[in-house]
Enzyme design. Structure first.
Site, PDB file in Angstrom:
ATOM      1  N   ASP A 169      82.319  30.437  99.336  1.00  0.00           N
ATOM      2  CA  ASP A 169      82.816  29.192  98.734  1.00  0.00           C
ATOM      3  C   ASP A 169      82.823  29.340  97.213  1.00  0.00           C
ATOM      4  O   ASP A 169      81.792  29.632  96.602  1.00  0.00           O
ATOM      5  CB  ASP A 169      81.882  28.036  99.117  1.00  0.00           C
ATOM      6  N   HIS A 181      88.716  19.216  94.636  1.00  0.00           N
ATOM      7  CA  HIS A 181      87.283  19.330  94.315  1.00  0.00           C
ATOM      8  C   HIS A 181      86.615  17.955  94.178  1.00  0.00           C
ATOM      9  O   HIS A 181      85.514  17.734  94.658  1.00  0.00           O
ATOM     10  CB  HIS A 181      87.121  20.144  93.027  1.00  0.00           C
TER      11      HIS A 181
HETATM   12  N1  LIG Z   1      82.187  20.616  96.108  1.00  0.00           N
HETATM   13  C1  LIG Z   1      81.315  20.374  95.161  1.00  0.00           C
HETATM   14  O1  LIG Z   1      81.498  19.470  94.328  1.00  0.00           O
HETATM   15  C2  LIG Z   1      80.090  21.183  95.101  1.00  0.00           C
HETATM   16  C3  LIG Z   1      80.012  22.327  95.830  1.00  0.00           C
HETATM   17  N2  LIG Z   1      78.869  23.085  95.786  1.00  0.00           N
HETATM   18  C4  LIG Z   1      78.879  24.338  96.572  1.00  0.00           C
HETATM   19  O2  LIG Z   1      77.674  24.415  97.342  1.00  0.00           O
HETATM   20  C5  LIG Z   1      76.940  25.558  96.950  1.00  0.00           C
HETATM   21  C6  LIG Z   1      75.439  25.334  97.089  1.00  0.00           C
HETATM   22  O3  LIG Z   1      74.978  24.269  96.321  1.00  0.00           O
HETATM   23  P1  LIG Z   1      74.114  24.446  94.997  1.00  0.00           P
HETATM   24  O4  LIG Z   1      74.230  23.174  94.257  1.00  0.00           O
HETATM   25  O5  LIG Z   1      74.511  25.683  94.346  1.00  0.00           O
HETATM   26  O6  LIG Z   1      72.603  24.528  95.460  1.00  0.00           O
HETATM   27  P2  LIG Z   1      71.700  25.081  96.629  1.00  0.00           P
HETATM   28  O7  LIG Z   1      71.120  23.905  97.307  1.00  0.00           O
HETATM   29  O8  LIG Z   1      72.400  26.085  97.443  1.00  0.00           O
HETATM   30  O9  LIG Z   1      70.527  25.755  95.799  1.00  0.00           O
HETATM   31  C7  LIG Z   1      70.733  26.799  94.927  1.00  0.00           C
HETATM   32  C8  LIG Z   1      69.402  27.112  94.259  1.00  0.00           C
HETATM   33  O10 LIG Z   1      68.455  27.507  95.223  1.00  0.00           O
HETATM   34  C9  LIG Z   1      67.920  28.774  94.902  1.00  0.00           C
HETATM   35  N3  LIG Z   1      67.721  29.460  96.189  1.00  0.00           N
HETATM   36  C10 LIG Z   1      68.666  29.869  97.043  1.00  0.00           C
HETATM   37  N4  LIG Z   1      68.119  30.397  98.139  1.00  0.00           N
HETATM   38  C11 LIG Z   1      66.788  30.327  97.988  1.00  0.00           C
HETATM   39  C12 LIG Z   1      65.690  30.724  98.784  1.00  0.00           C
HETATM   40  N5  LIG Z   1      65.866  31.289  99.978  1.00  0.00           N
HETATM   41  N6  LIG Z   1      64.440  30.489  98.310  1.00  0.00           N
HETATM   42  C13 LIG Z   1      64.265  29.911  97.107  1.00  0.00           C
HETATM   43  N7  LIG Z   1      65.275  29.517  96.309  1.00  0.00           N
HETATM   44  C14 LIG Z   1      66.523  29.728  96.750  1.00  0.00           C
HETATM   45  C15 LIG Z   1      68.957  29.427  94.039  1.00  0.00           C
HETATM   46  O11 LIG Z   1      68.374  30.352  93.153  1.00  0.00           O
HETATM   47  P3  LIG Z   1      68.990  31.829  92.887  1.00  0.00           P
HETATM   48  O12 LIG Z   1      70.479  31.728  92.856  1.00  0.00           O
HETATM   49  O13 LIG Z   1      68.418  32.169  91.554  1.00  0.00           O
HETATM   50  O14 LIG Z   1      68.485  32.690  93.973  1.00  0.00           O
HETATM   51  C16 LIG Z   1      69.480  28.237  93.279  1.00  0.00           C
HETATM   52  O15 LIG Z   1      68.623  27.912  92.196  1.00  0.00           O
HETATM   53  C17 LIG Z   1      77.405  25.797  95.516  1.00  0.00           C
HETATM   54  O16 LIG Z   1      77.071  27.059  95.039  1.00  0.00           O
HETATM   55  C18 LIG Z   1      78.888  25.535  95.651  1.00  0.00           C
HETATM   56  O17 LIG Z   1      79.526  26.638  96.240  1.00  0.00           O
HETATM   57  C19 LIG Z   1      77.793  22.682  95.072  1.00  0.00           C
HETATM   58  C20 LIG Z   1      77.820  21.527  94.320  1.00  0.00           C
HETATM   59  C21 LIG Z   1      78.986  20.689  94.273  1.00  0.00           C
HETATM   60  O1  LIG Z   2      80.804  22.419  92.450  1.00  0.00           O
HETATM   61  C1  LIG Z   2      80.179  21.716  91.649  1.00  0.00           C
HETATM   62  N1  LIG Z   2      78.895  21.838  91.299  1.00  0.00           N
HETATM   63  C2  LIG Z   2      78.586  20.824  90.434  1.00  0.00           C
HETATM   64  C3  LIG Z   2      77.426  20.503  89.802  1.00  0.00           C
HETATM   65  C4  LIG Z   2      77.372  19.436  88.947  1.00  0.00           C
HETATM   66  C5  LIG Z   2      78.459  18.655  88.757  1.00  0.00           C
HETATM   67  C6  LIG Z   2      79.643  18.972  89.398  1.00  0.00           C
HETATM   68  C7  LIG Z   2      79.679  20.065  90.219  1.00  0.00           C
HETATM   69  C8  LIG Z   2      80.711  20.629  90.977  1.00  0.00           C
HETATM   70  O2  LIG Z   2      81.866  20.239  91.062  1.00  0.00           O
END
Ligand SMILES: NC(=O)C1=CN([C@@H]2O[C@H](COP(=O)(O)OP(=O)(O)OC[C@H]3O[C@@H](n4cnc5c(N)ncnc54)[C@H](OP(=O)(O)O)[C@@H]3O)[C@@H](O)[C@H]2O)C=CC1
Ligand SMILES: O=C1Nc2ccccc2C1=O
Length: 600
Positions: A51, A112
Site C-alpha cells: 500500500d 485518498h
Molecule cells: N489512507 C490513509 O489515509 C492512511 C493510510 N495509511 C496506510 O496504513 C499503513 C499503516 O498505518 P501507519 O499509520 O503507518 O501505522 P501502523 O499502525 O502500521 O504503525 C506503524 C508503526 O509501528 C511500528 N511497528 C510496526 N511493526 C511493529 C512491530 N511488530 N513491533 C513494534 N513496532 C512496530 C513502526 O515502526 P518501524 O517502521 O520503525 O518498524 C511504526 O512506527 C500506512 O503505512 C499507510 O500505508 C495510514 C494512515 C492513513
Molecule cells: O496516509 C496517510 N497517513 C497520514 C497521516 C497523517 C495525516 C494524513 C495521512 C495520510 O493521508
C-alpha cells in the site's frame, strides 16, 4: 500458546479482483532507501500486497523494491492513492504515479481523502467534490491502468451520498480507514459489509511508534496467547474480515507482521469490546480529521453502534476525542466566518482526561508547532511561523467560533465527569451544554473541508512567537510612553518581566486545576489572547492621550482579552466550574496591564 504463521488469506473484491488480507503499509517509510528495502524484504518474505500513495513520496522506491524483489508483477497487489490537489485530473495523477512506480497498472486506485483541493494548493474547491472526483475515477476502470477503484477516509454519510448519485455506476471496491480495537468503527463496519465494500484497516498498531502495543488489555491478551501484541492486533483485523496494512521499515518487524493466528473467541470478543471502556481514546492526533461527520457523531446510532461480528455488542461505543467533530465543525467552506482550524490552534484539549493516555500522546502534545525546522530554508520556517501567528490572531479577533468549540469541549467534559463520578452542579451543566441545533450542520455540498490544512499541520499545539511578540510590543509601547526617556528602560524591562512571570504562574495554575492542555500551550493561549490589550496599548500610545478616553477603550480591550482566554481555558480540559478559578488570575493580569496603559 500458538505460533503465528504467514497469513495467506485473500478476499474477492466486488469487481472480482482478489486482494491479500495483509498488506505492507508504506506511509512514513520516507528515509532514503527505507521504502525500497521494506518492500523488497516484504515481497521476498511472502507478502503479496503493498500500500502506497502519491503523497507518501515513495512511489519510485516502492516500484524499485517491487522490481528488485524478483516476485512477478502479476502476483503482487499494489495500491496507490490520488492526492487531494489532483481531484480534477485523476487520469494525469494516475499516469504520474504509474511512471514513478514503473508499473503499467495498479491493482487498486483510491481517493485518498474525501477532500478536493484546488490544484497545487491546500484550498478547498468550491465547485467540485469527491463525488465529481469519483466519477473521473470511474473513467479509468476501462483504461487497463487500474484493476479496481475505491475510496479512503470516507464516512458512512459520504459513501451514502456517493452511492446515491445516479452517475456513480461502479461501486467502490474498498474503503481504507483507520481501524483497530480502539477504533473499531462499528457502524461503518456494518455499512461496508452490507454494501459489499471491503474495509481496509490502516494504522492497525495505532500509527507512529505503535502506541496500541502498550495498551494493557492488548498486552494481557497477547501474553495469554503467547504472541506479540503486534501479532494480536494484526490478527484481530483479519479475523473481522478486513484487510490490514501494518507499516514497518524494520526487517524483522516486516517479516513478523505477516504472521497471524486465530484469536480464541473469548479474547476476540474482549478486543471487540475494548473501545467501549469509558475513557478509551483514539491514539492518534490525525485521526480526528477523518471519521465522523457532525451528524454521525450526534446520532445515537454512532454512539450505540453494533460491534463487529461474531459477537454482537449492545453497549456503547465512546470516543473522548472532541476534535473529531471540531475539525469538521470549524472548516466550513463558503461560510462567512474565517476559515480557521481552531482545533489545531488550541489542540491538546482532552485526550488526557481519560487517564488512558499513552506516552506517545504526551510526546505529541508537547511538540513544537513547526515540526523539524532544521532541514528547511529559514524563509520557509519564517513564513510558516508568520502564518501560524496570523491564524491564531484570527481566532482571537473572531472568538465566536472559539466559543462554539468551547461549548462542545465543556459538554464532553460534563459527559466525562458524569461517567467518572465527578459531580458538577446542574446550573453549570445547563449553561455549558451546547444545544442540539448548534451542534449539527448540513454537510451536503461540502467538498470535505474538514481536512484542509489541518492534516498537514495537525500537531500545531503551541508556539511562543505570539506571546513573545505581544509581550515585547506591550513592554516597548509602555516603555516609550513612560514619563521621561530615562525611565523607558526600567519600564520596558519591568513590564516584560512582570508579564512573563505572571504567564508562568497562570500556566502553572491551569495545570494545578487539572487542565489537560500542556504548560506551554497554556502560555501560548494566554499570550495570544493578550492581543486586544496590545492593540489598545498601541492606540493609546499613538493617538489617544487623554485618560478619559483611554479608560473605556482599555476596559473594552480587557474584557475582550479575558473573554478569549476564558474560552480557550474552557477548551483546555479544565472542568466546568473550575474555569472561574483559572480565569480569575488572568483577569487580574489583564486588568493590571490595561491599567498601566491608562496611567502611563
Ligand atoms: N489512507 C490513509 O489515509 C492512511 C493510510 N495509511 C496506510 O496504513 C499503513 C499503516 O498505518 P501507519 O499509520 O503507518 O501505522 P501502523 O499502525 O502500521 O504503525 C506503524 C508503526 O509501528 C511500528 N511497528 C510496526 N511493526 C511493529 C512491530 N511488530 N513491533 C513494534 N513496532 C512496530 C513502526 O515502526 P518501524 O517502521 O520503525 O518498524 C511504526 O512506527 C500506512 O503505512 C499507510 O500505508 C495510514 C494512515 C492513513
Ligand atoms: O496516509 C496517510 N497517513 C497520514 C497521516 C497523517 C495525516 C494524513 C495521512 C495520510 O493521508
Amino acid at each position: 500458546m500458538v505460533t503465528p504463521t504467514n497469513n495467506t488469506k485473500t478476499y474477492t473484491l466486488n469487481n472480482g479482483t482478489v486482494i491479500p488480507a495483509v498488506g505492507l503499509g508504506t506511509w512514513q517509510a520516507s528515509e532514503e532507501g527505507a521504502a525500497y528495502n521494506a518492500v523488497k524484504v516484504a515481497l521476498q518474505n511472502n507478502y503479496r500486497h503493498i500500500d502506497t500513495a502519491a503523497i507518501y513520496g515513495n512511489e519510485e522506491e516502492v516500484g524499485k523494491g517491487i522490481k528488485d524483489s524478483g516476485v512477478p508483477r502479476e502476483e503482487i497487489f499494489v495500491t496507490t492513492k490520488l492526492w487531494n490537489a489532483d481531484h480534477r485530473d485523476p487520469a494525469s495523477a494516475l499516469d504520474a504515479s504509474l511512471a514513478k512506480l514503473g508499473l503499467d497498472y495498479v491493482d487498486l486506485y483510491l481517493i485518498h481523502w474525501p477532500v478536493s483541493w484546488k490544484a497545487g494548493t491546500n484550498d478547498n474547491e468550491t465547485d467540485w467534490d469527491y463525488v465529481d472526483t469519483y466519477k473521473e475515477l470511474q473513467k479509468l476502470v476501462g483504461s487497463g491502468k487500474v484493476k479496481a477503484i475505491g475510496v479512503s477516509n470516507f464516512t458512512k454519510k459520504k459513501l451514502e451520498r456517493l452511492l446515491a448519485d445516479p452517475e456513480v455506476t461502479v461501486k467502490p471496491a474498498v474503503n481504507q480507514i483507520e481501524a483497530h480495537p480502539l477504533l473499531p468503527q462499528p457502524e461503518l463496519y456494518d455499512y461496508l459489509k452490507k454494501n459489499d465494500i471491503l474495509l481496509e484497516s490502516y494504522s492497525p498498531l495505532g500509527s507512529t511508534d505503535a502506541p496500541l502495543l502498550k495498551n494493557a488489555t492488548v498486552q494481557e491478551i497477547a501474553k495469554k496467547n503467547g504472541v506479540e501484541p503486534a501479532a494480536l492486533l494484526i490478527s484481530w483485523a483479519v479475523q473481522r474480515d478486513a484487510v490490514v496494512l501494518p507499516k514497518s521499515v524494520t526487517d524483522a518487524r516486516v517479516i513478523a507482521n505477516l504472521k497471524t493466528f486465530t484469536i480464541p473467541d473469548e479474547d476476540f470478543d474482549a478486543l471487540n469490546h475494548l473501545a467501549e471502556k469509558v475513557g478509551t481514546t483514539r491514539p492518534n492526533t490525525f485521526s480526528e480529521f477523518i471519521v465522523a461527520d457532525e451528524e454521525e457523531l450526534a446520532s445515537p446510532s454512532y454512539n450505540n453502534a453494533a460491534s463487529p461480528p461474531p459477537s454482537p455488542v449492545t453497549g456503547s461505543y465512546t470516543t473522548n476525542n472532541p476534535t473529531i467533530s471540531s475539525a469538521n465543525d470549524f472548516f466550513k467552506p463558503g461560510s462567512w466566518a474565517p476559515k480557521v482550524d481552531l482545533s489545531s490552534a488550541f489542540n491538546p484539549f482532552m485526550t488526557q482526561l481519560s487517564g488512558a493516555i499513552n506516552e506517545n500522546d504526551q510526546v505529541r502534545e508537547r511538540q513544537y508547532t513547526g515540526g523539524d525546522t532544521l532541514d528547511e530554508p529559514v524563509w520557509v520556517t519564517l513564513k510558516r511561523d508568520l502564518a501560524q501567528i496570523g491564524k491564531r490572531l484570527v481566532i482571537v479577533l473572531w472568538p465566536l467560533r472559539l466559543k462554539k468549540l468551547a461549548r462542545l469541549q465543556q459538554g464532553r467534559l460534563i459527559d466525562f465527569a458524569a461517567s467518572n463520578g465527578i459531580s458538577i452542579p446542574q446550573s453549570i451543566i445547563s449553561s455549558r451544554r451546547i444545544s442540539v441545533d448548534e451542534n449539527t450542520r448540513d454537510d451536503e455540498g461540502n467538498g470535505g473541508g474538514d481536512f484542509n490544512t489541518a492534516m498537514m499541520e495537525n500537531n500545531l499545539t503551541w508556539d511562543l512567537w505570539g506571546p513573545l511578540l505581544f509581550s515585547l510590543t506591550y513592554s516597548v509601547t509602555l516603555g516609550l510612553t513612560a514619563a521621561g526617556g530615562n525611565l523607558a528602560n526600567s519600564v520596558f524591562s519591568g513590564s516584560f518581566a512582570f508579564t512573563w512571570l505572571l504567564y508562568l504562574a497562570i500556566g502553572l495554575n491551569i495545570q494545578l486545576l487539572g487542565g489537560s492542555v500542556s504548560f506551554l500551550s497554556a502560555i501560548s493561549a494566554l499570550g495570544y489572547s493578550m492581543f486586544p490589550i496590545v492593540i489598545g496599548g498601541l492606540i493609546c500610545a499613538l493617538v489617544v492621550h487623554w485618560w478619559v478616553l483611554r479608560l473605556p477603550l482599555m476596559i473594552i480591550m480587557t474584557i475582550w482579552s479575558v473573554y478569549v482566554s476564558a474560552l480557550s481555558l474552557e477548551c483546555s480540559g479544565v472542568l466546568p466550574g473550575r474555569v472561574v478559578l483559572a480565569i480569575y488570575p488572568v483577569c487580574l493580569l489583564y486588568t493590571l496591564m490595561s491599567w498601566l496603559v491608562v496611567i502611563t
